[in-house]
Design an enzyme around this catalytic site. Structure first.
Site, PDB file in Angstrom:
ATOM      1  N   THR A  53       1.100  -1.930  -0.237  1.00 46.83           N
ATOM      2  CA  THR A  53       0.412  -0.004   0.272  1.00 46.83           C
ATOM      3  C   THR A  53       0.955   1.420   0.129  1.00 46.83           C
ATOM      4  O   THR A  53       2.600   1.372  -0.313  1.00 46.83           O
ATOM      5  CB  THR A  53      -0.676  -0.322   1.523  1.00 46.83           C
ATOM      6  N   ASN A  54       0.237   2.666  -0.049  1.00 55.47           N
ATOM      7  CA  ASN A  54       0.711   3.523   0.032  1.00 55.47           C
ATOM      8  C   ASN A  54       0.856   4.197   1.597  1.00 55.47           C
ATOM      9  O   ASN A  54      -0.450   4.597   2.097  1.00 55.47           O
ATOM     10  CB  ASN A  54       0.358   4.902  -1.081  1.00 55.47           C
ATOM     11  N   ALA A  55       1.204   4.822   2.159  1.00 56.03           N
ATOM     12  CA  ALA A  55       1.078   5.838   3.446  1.00 56.03           C
ATOM     13  C   ALA A  55      -0.330   6.880   2.649  1.00 56.03           C
ATOM     14  O   ALA A  55       0.662   8.073   1.716  1.00 56.03           O
ATOM     15  CB  ALA A  55       2.405   6.789   4.029  1.00 56.03           C
ATOM     16  N   PRO A 113      -2.775   6.131  -5.207  1.00 54.95           N
ATOM     17  CA  PRO A 113      -2.898   4.508  -5.447  1.00 54.95           C
ATOM     18  C   PRO A 113      -1.517   3.822  -5.347  1.00 54.95           C
ATOM     19  O   PRO A 113      -0.334   4.299  -5.246  1.00 54.95           O
ATOM     20  CB  PRO A 113      -2.996   4.939  -6.742  1.00 54.95           C
TER      21      PRO A 113
END
Ligand code: C5P
Length: 211
Positions: free
Chosen positions: A22-24, A90
């Protein structure tokens, strides 16, 4: 009144049923932008990845998990909108293989093969026709230059540049650049205050009605 499409939050790309990349991103900036747009009487549709923030009830929220789902949802809505604010983070990579069962530990290194996911702002930017597009760029070095390159590549009318200190913070500091690289505004403070500033610039420059 305009209809704004807003992407917000992170997306997830699962490796197996329990692990994901995921991304922060907390979704706080997206929530603040939605509130600022609603306060200017705009209609807001948010396509959001998994977040803990609660979006305003007056906004329509379409929850998604993966980047492909975010793109598909945005492509459905964008033709009915006047513009896009791409505030999501995203996940840019997905594993080539998603294991149906939990990957078991073997004591050996695990190599993952990743491929890039589609870029939502760039895809919608290429299809925007008369619509406007505002992107975000989170940069650590050479921020203005990199942001202008991104704005060009993703067909953004404006790009909002912020630093990594924005992640998971209640505060933010941004500069807004136009396609020519001119700094058209700068805001710092709470995400709510910064979001109101960004919406004011969008209103003046892209929607065309002074707030
Ligand atoms: O390239 P970078 O991720 O820094 O670009 C940031 C901008 O692009 C943001 O507006 C973000 O929402 C958007 N983006 C996107 N789809 C991706 C990656 C980024 O829409 N896969």
């Amino acid at each position: 009144m305009s209809h704004l499409l807003l992407t917000s939050g992170p997306t997830r790309q699962y490796l197996d049923p329990v692990r994901y990349l995921t991304n922060a991103s907390s979704g706080r900036m997206g929530k603040a932008l939605a509130e600022a747009a609603l306060d200017l009487s705009h209609e807001v549709t948010i396509v959001s990845g998994p977040v803990e923030v609660t979006y305003p009830l007056r906004a329509k929220v379409i929850p998604v998990v993966t980047t492909d789902e975010m793109l598909a949802a945005c492509r459905e809505v964008f033709p009915h909108c006047d513009g896009l604010i791409g505030a999501a983070a995203p996940c840019d990579y997905r594993p080539v293989v998603v294991e149906p069962g939990k990957i078991q530990k073997t004591g050996q290194p695990l190599t993952l093969q990743l491929v890039e996911t589609p870029d939502i702002v760039a895809t919608l930017g290429a299809e925007k026709q008369a619509r406007w597009v505002v992107g975000f760029a989170l940069e650590t070095d050479d921020a203005r230059f990199r942001a202008i390159v991104k704005a060009e590549k993703k067909c953004c009318d404006l790009i909002v540049v912020n630093g990594p200190e924005a992640m998971h913070s209640t505060h933010n500091q941004v500069e807004i650049l136009d396609r020519q690289g001119n700094v058209v505004a700068g805001f710092r403070g709470t995400k709510e205050g910064v979001a109101r500033g960004i919406l004011r610039v969008i209103q003046e420059r892209l929607i065309g009605v002074k707030a």
